[in-house]
Design an enzyme around this catalytic site. Structure first.
Site, mmCIF file in Angstrom:
data_model
loop_
_atom_site.group_PDB
_atom_site.id
_atom_site.type_symbol
_atom_site.label_atom_id
_atom_site.label_comp_id
_atom_site.label_asym_id
_atom_site.label_seq_id
_atom_site.Cartn_x
_atom_site.Cartn_y
_atom_site.Cartn_z
ATOM 1 N N TYR A 1 -15.900 4.577 -13.525
ATOM 2 C CA TYR A 1 -15.418 3.539 -12.614
ATOM 3 C C TYR A 1 -15.797 2.159 -13.144
ATOM 4 O O TYR A 1 -14.971 1.234 -13.177
ATOM 5 C CB TYR A 1 -16.014 3.764 -11.224
ATOM 6 N N ARG B 1 -30.893 -3.586 -0.366
ATOM 7 C CA ARG B 1 -30.158 -4.020 -1.552
ATOM 8 C C ARG B 1 -29.102 -5.052 -1.200
ATOM 9 O O ARG B 1 -28.904 -6.042 -1.910
ATOM 10 C CB ARG B 1 -29.520 -2.808 -2.238
ATOM 11 N N ASP C 1 0.851 -1.186 0.000
ATOM 12 C CA ASP C 1 0.000 0.000 0.000
ATOM 13 C C ASP C 1 0.886 1.235 0.000
ATOM 14 O O ASP C 1 2.084 1.154 0.292
ATOM 15 C CB ASP C 1 -0.915 0.011 1.239
ATOM 16 N N LYS D 1 -13.475 -1.181 -14.564
ATOM 17 C CA LYS D 1 -13.563 -2.574 -14.136
ATOM 18 C C LYS D 1 -13.776 -3.502 -15.327
ATOM 19 O O LYS D 1 -13.272 -4.641 -15.344
ATOM 20 C CB LYS D 1 -14.672 -2.737 -13.106
#
Length: 263
Positions: free
Chosen positions: A134, A172, A32, A138
């Site tokens: 975004y 959801r 990271d 992907k």
């Protein structure tokens, strides 16, 4: 014992699954740009996904790279391009250069976020219908994974992560929840693949609403065990998911979140 190198190890998913992987007896190297904190489990390496050489050095000796780093929601195009698309290429190339045979890529439900939820079971692998830049990143991630599997003989899993959280948080997520335990099982399944090839699987738990086909995950040894509805029942919360008429990526694709707007 498997050896994992995990980009974005300090992120939301990485910080949850790393202790679980270590608890299962695996060795984990967390990569990271954020400085490590005292007492964090596993090895800590500070490196950016912009730096391919640093990544290759961090990946050496690992059996599986888990790529979790990147922008986690909508951003302007230039940022999405450099972080999520170029960054994924850097990770795959560094893994190949370091001789790592397996990579799990954190794709997303937003790669097909404009598809109605009712269509999720219409095919084992739905084609992309991204809801944002975004989501486009992907879809590009999955395409890059396919390229490196086919052209470089790697085993690549593109996991379409749904709603990762410690517990289901709304109606959801009764259908889209991915539990930390199941995320860990998915990573371990990817580490057990022995043949090259590209696999697109749903990163989702075995939730009772059954929106998503699980066969492609089962084909690589991923058998989710958790159920959001069962968790909600024990907590006394709502147990009815939303209508199947909603887009898979809601609310990313609605008018409150225009394409390219960071939030």
């Amino acid at each position: 014992m498997a050896v994992f190198a995990i980009t974005g190890g300090r992120g939301r998913i990485g910080s949850s699954v790393i202790p679980r992987l270590i608890g299962h007896g695996h060795r984990v190297r967390s990569i990271d740009i954020v400085d490590g904190r005292d007492g964090a489990p596993g090895e800590e390496v500070r490196a950016s996904i912009d730096d391919r050489d640093a990544l290759a050095a961090a990946f050496r000796g690992a059996g599986t790279v888990v790529h979790l780093a990147g922008a986690a929601s909508e951003r302007p195009w230039d940022e999405i391009l450099s972080t999520n698309i170029d960054g994924t290429r850097n990770v795959l190339q560094a893994a190949y250069s370091a001789g790592v045979p397996r990579v799990l890529l954190a794709s997303s439900i937003h790669a097909l976020g404009c598809a109605p939820a009712s269509t999720a079971r219409s095919a084992l692998v739905l084609p992309p219908r991204p809801d944002t830049y975004y989501g486009v990143s992907k879809a590009a991630m999955e395409a890059l994974g396919s390229l490196y599997a086919d052209q470089f003989g790697m085993a690549v899993v593109s996991a379409r992560i749904c709603t990762f959280a410690e517990r289901p948080e709304d109606s959801r997520s009764l259908a889209t929840w991915l539990s930390p335990g199941d995320a860990t099982r998915l990573i371990e399944a990817a580490a057990a693949i022995r043949e090259p090839g590209h696999h697109i699987v749903w990163g989702v738990s075995a939730n009772r609403p059954g929106w998503f086909p699980l066969e492609e995950g089962e084909a690589i040894g991923y058998f989710p065990q958790d159920d959001a509805v069962a968790v909600a029942e024990r907590a006394g919360g709502p147990t009815e998911p939303p209508s199947l008429d909603v887009p898979l990526g809601a609310p990313f694709g609605d008018s409150r979140h225009p394409v390219g707007l960071a939030w």
